[in-house]
Design an enzyme around this catalytic site. Structure first.
Site, PDB file in Angstrom:
ATOM      1  N   ILE A  89       0.859  -1.176   0.000  1.00 31.10           N
ATOM      2  CA  ILE A  89       0.000   0.000   0.000  1.00 31.10           C
ATOM      3  C   ILE A  89       0.894   1.225   0.000  1.00 31.10           C
ATOM      4  O   ILE A  89       2.037   1.184   0.446  1.00 31.10           O
ATOM      5  CB  ILE A  89      -0.953   0.018   1.216  1.00 31.10           C
ATOM      6  CG1 ILE A  89      -0.163  -0.110   2.523  1.00 31.10           C
ATOM      7  CG2 ILE A  89      -1.978  -1.088   1.103  1.00 31.10           C
ATOM      8  CD1 ILE A  89      -1.033  -0.017   3.748  1.00 31.10           C
TER       9      ILE A  89
ATOM     10  N   ILE B 167       3.432   4.085  -4.596  1.00 30.94           N
ATOM     11  CA  ILE B 167       3.877   3.281  -5.741  1.00 30.94           C
ATOM     12  C   ILE B 167       2.899   2.163  -6.061  1.00 30.94           C
ATOM     13  O   ILE B 167       2.505   2.009  -7.230  1.00 30.94           O
ATOM     14  CB  ILE B 167       5.310   2.773  -5.501  1.00 30.94           C
ATOM     15  CG1 ILE B 167       6.289   3.956  -5.550  1.00 30.94           C
ATOM     16  CG2 ILE B 167       5.688   1.726  -6.545  1.00 30.94           C
ATOM     17  CD1 ILE B 167       7.713   3.598  -5.234  1.00 30.94           C
TER      18      ILE B 167
ATOM     19  N   GLU C 215      -0.004 -10.196   0.513  1.00 33.10           N
ATOM     20  CA  GLU C 215      -0.203 -10.146   1.956  1.00 33.10           C
ATOM     21  C   GLU C 215      -1.182  -9.043   2.322  1.00 33.10           C
ATOM     22  O   GLU C 215      -1.942  -9.155   3.272  1.00 33.10           O
ATOM     23  CB  GLU C 215       1.130  -9.936   2.687  1.00 33.10           C
ATOM     24  CG  GLU C 215       1.727  -8.558   2.554  1.00 33.10           C
ATOM     25  CD  GLU C 215       3.071  -8.457   3.241  1.00 33.10           C
ATOM     26  OE1 GLU C 215       3.263  -7.496   3.983  1.00 33.10           O
ATOM     27  OE2 GLU C 215       3.921  -9.336   3.036  1.00 33.10           O
TER      28      GLU C 215
ATOM     29  N   GLY D 286       6.962  -8.770   4.477  1.00 37.23           N
ATOM     30  CA  GLY D 286       6.819  -9.865   3.527  1.00 37.23           C
ATOM     31  C   GLY D 286       7.626  -9.698   2.265  1.00 37.23           C
ATOM     32  O   GLY D 286       7.443 -10.468   1.309  1.00 37.23           O
TER      33      GLY D 286
END
Length: 631
Positions: A212, A215, A234, A332
């Site tokens: 989030i 970009i 994720e 992640g």
């Protein structure tokens, strides 16, 4: 809400926890703020409670210095509420891959005494949903000795592995609180250009992982013309909604969980929480599953998009610290970078702005800032994308990586980066020119070209093309080499290739058409001109690989060269053509090149006046050899 299914009410904290316990707090947008506020009110009843959590949206009152005797934070991912506490030494940061955090709880490395979670009201069967955060919350409550829940009617009821039965909750409070909102960021020009470049690496039918922020949102905005995309990520935010509603994201070509968006948590606006509520097309699963690289790799054409704080010229990625100050966490990133790398046709991407602090600091660096930690190794990185283009690193030597990354660094820092990297002998002395962009191409500098049903890319030649230009040269037959060079060169050394591909694109022009197979580019055609200052003209040359002829590549290149030459107000383009090169002569005549005698008996000089000679409205196709005699 069915009172029959509610767990016992929380009355006294001392009935459920004691000093020295380790307490897990629910994650992201699902932090049980009403519960934590009540716990803080009773802080003086306890000593040395360890609070374990990842990122949390909203206030973190337990980090305030006045509660230091009662609470000690152990954060597995930092955010605004914990960054300063860790920096000042009153809180801890424990780095861990997000896929492996649950095993810290279940294996007893960080055993959980009490889990504080937020859930939806129970359904008719007594099951509550964990809402927008299943992530590590699932392992947190399952491994805890006691589970205390905030039951909140505002929590969206999400599907998947997101349920807990009321019989598994030891105490609860009822608190109707609005979900914590994360407003979508404003997208600036830099983010939008990065999004355009990343979108070029995403094929129709790909499965995406994105985070989030600016970009990821810019990438999603650039995908409106794509087809049949899927999601295995994720986390996601509002940018997914419109692409799903328009059918761009339909998950039909996923090879794992077809037809479903797979995620472990989401954060965003109320619109997002309404979108995920009881949505049968979305499943939330724990991070030990969603982030498992082996699971991720089961998605063919998996594209992982992650960001970084800085990247050095060998491809090492820093994403959790700014020098010696920890900023976020491992999260992640490595899970998905490695999962995408193992996926069939997968593409792991690091995307970041080229500068920070209003352009005063380069994020592409010759060596990492002291104290910075590598999250993603140089061996894991396939692509690095900035607003200046795409650097492909997989299979590249250290020298080639340096040149690729300098090319996508901000122009203000390229000379400095080239000078610094040469001190380590990664770049030879004959490499003297920094990459330059073709301003007239605009953004992105690499554009897709569809010819005879196949898709290629047209882009400027650049310094890192040294080796693939050698491969291009040696793929040409003797006749093509003779027609291009007008003699037989005895080879194309690395130094000679370096001279050919190092182009000051503000003065001369060199474009190529390439076939892209993942990070590997194969040059199929080159068109260029050399500026002749005295005449304000360009001496143009073309060469097309034999197997790629009659597809219109020369036409695409020449049209663009004429367009750019006109914008640069050149007087003419000149081609020196051998008399026996009848196909090239016929091709140039279609563009109204005028034919004159050359300086050598076997050469012709073909000239296109640029003012006001029109460019053909229809792109011509490379003609077959014509018997027409030379003029």
């Amino acid at each position: 809400m069915s009172k029959h299914h509610l767990p016992p009410k929380l009355t006294e904290w001392k009935h459920h926890l004691k000093s020295g316990d380790r307490i897990f707090i629910g994650s992201n947008a699902a932090c049980p703020h009403a519960l934590t506020e009540d716990l803080v009110k009773h802080a003086n009843d306890f000593r040395d409670l360890e609070l374990v959590h990842i990122l949390i949206l909203g206030p973190h009152p337990w980090t305030e210095p006045k509660y230091a005797r009662s609470f000690k934070v152990n954060s597995l991912f930092l955010g605004p509420g914990t960054r300063n506490s860790v920096a000042s030494g009153v809180a801890d940061y424990t780095p861990c891959f997000l896929s492996e955090i649950p095993s810290l709880f279940t294996d007893g490395i960080l055993p959980i005494d009490v889990a504080l979670i937020q859930v939806s009201p129970p359904d008719q069967y007594g099951y509550c949903s964990l809402g927008p955060s299943v992530d590590i919350v699932s392992a947190g409550w399952k491994s805890a000795r006691q589970v205390i829940a905030q039951i909140n009617p505002s929590v969206p009821r999400t599907l998947g592995q997101s349920f807990i039965h009321v019989s598994q909750i030891h105490a609860c409070i009822e608190a109707d609180r609005p979900m914590t909102i994360l407003q979508p960021p404003e997208l600036d020009d830099v983010a939008l250009r990065i999004g355009q470049y990343v979108a070029q690496l995403i094929q129709d039918g790909a499965t995406l992982q994105m985070g989030i922020g600016r970009i990821p949102d810019a990438v999603l905005r650039a995908l409106g013309d794509h087809k049949n995309l899927g999601i295995h990520t994720e986390m996601f935010s509002d940018g997914v909604i419109e692409l799903f509603r328009s059918g761009v994201i339909n998950n039909t070509q996923k090879t794992l969980h077809p037809g479903k968006i797979i995620a472990s948590f989401c954060m965003g606006s109320q619109k997002l929480y309404d979108f995920v509520h009881e949505n049968p097309h979305i499943e939330f699963h724990p991070t030990e599953y969603v982030n498992n690289p082996t699971v991720i790799a089961r998605n063919d054409n998996m594209v992982a998009i992650n960001s970084a704080i800085e990247v050095d010229l060998t491809g090492q990625v820093v994403s959790d610290s700014v020098g010696q100050r920890f900023y976020s966490g491992i999260g992640g990133q490595v899970d998905f970078i490695r999962g995408a790398a193992r996926s069939r046709d997968g593409r792991p991407i690091i995307a970041l702005p080229s500068t920070a602090k209003n352009g005063t600091i380069s994020k592409i660096v010759p060596f990492l800032t002291e104290g910075s930690g590598v999250v993603t190794s140089r061996g894991d990185v396939h692509y690095v994308v900035t607003e200046h283009g795409i650097a492909t690193l997989r299979g590249k030597s250290i020298r080639e990586r340096a040149l690729e990354l300098i090319r996508v660094a901000h122009p203000a820092f390229r000379d400095r980066l080239l000078a610094q990297v040469r001190t380590h002998h990664w770049v030879p002395d004959y490499q003297i020119t920094q990459p330059s962009r073709v301003e007239e191409l605009g953004d992105p500098q690499q554009v897709k070209v569809r010819l005879k049903g196949n898709v290629y890319c047209m882009r400027p030649l650049h310094a890192a093309d040294e080796r693939i230009y050698q491969e291009f040269f040696y793929s040409l037959d003797d006749e093509t080499v003779m027609q291009r060079y007008r003699y037989h060169p005895d080879g194309m050394s690395r130094q000679k290739a370096c001279e050919v591909v190092n182009v000051d694109q503000t003065r001369d022009l060199a474009l190529c058409i390439v076939r892209c197979k993942g990070p590997h580019h194969v040059i199929l055609a080159v068109g260029r001109y050399y500026w002749i200052e005295q005449e304000n003209s360009g001496e143009a040359t073309f060469v097309v690989q034999e197997g790629s002829r009659a597809k219109g590549m020369a036409s695409v290149l020449l049209n663009k060269m004429i367009e750019i030459a006109r914008k640069r107000r050149l007087n003419r383009l000149v081609c020196v053509v051998r008399v026996d090169n009848k196909p090239m002569r016929k091709f140039l005549e279609k563009y109204k090149f005028e034919t004159y005698a050359g300086s050598e008996p076997m050469e012709l000089r073909m000239v296109l006046p640029l003012n006001p000679a029109p460019v053909p409205a229809v792109q011509p196709v490379m003609p077959a050899e014509s018997p027409q005699a030379p003029a």
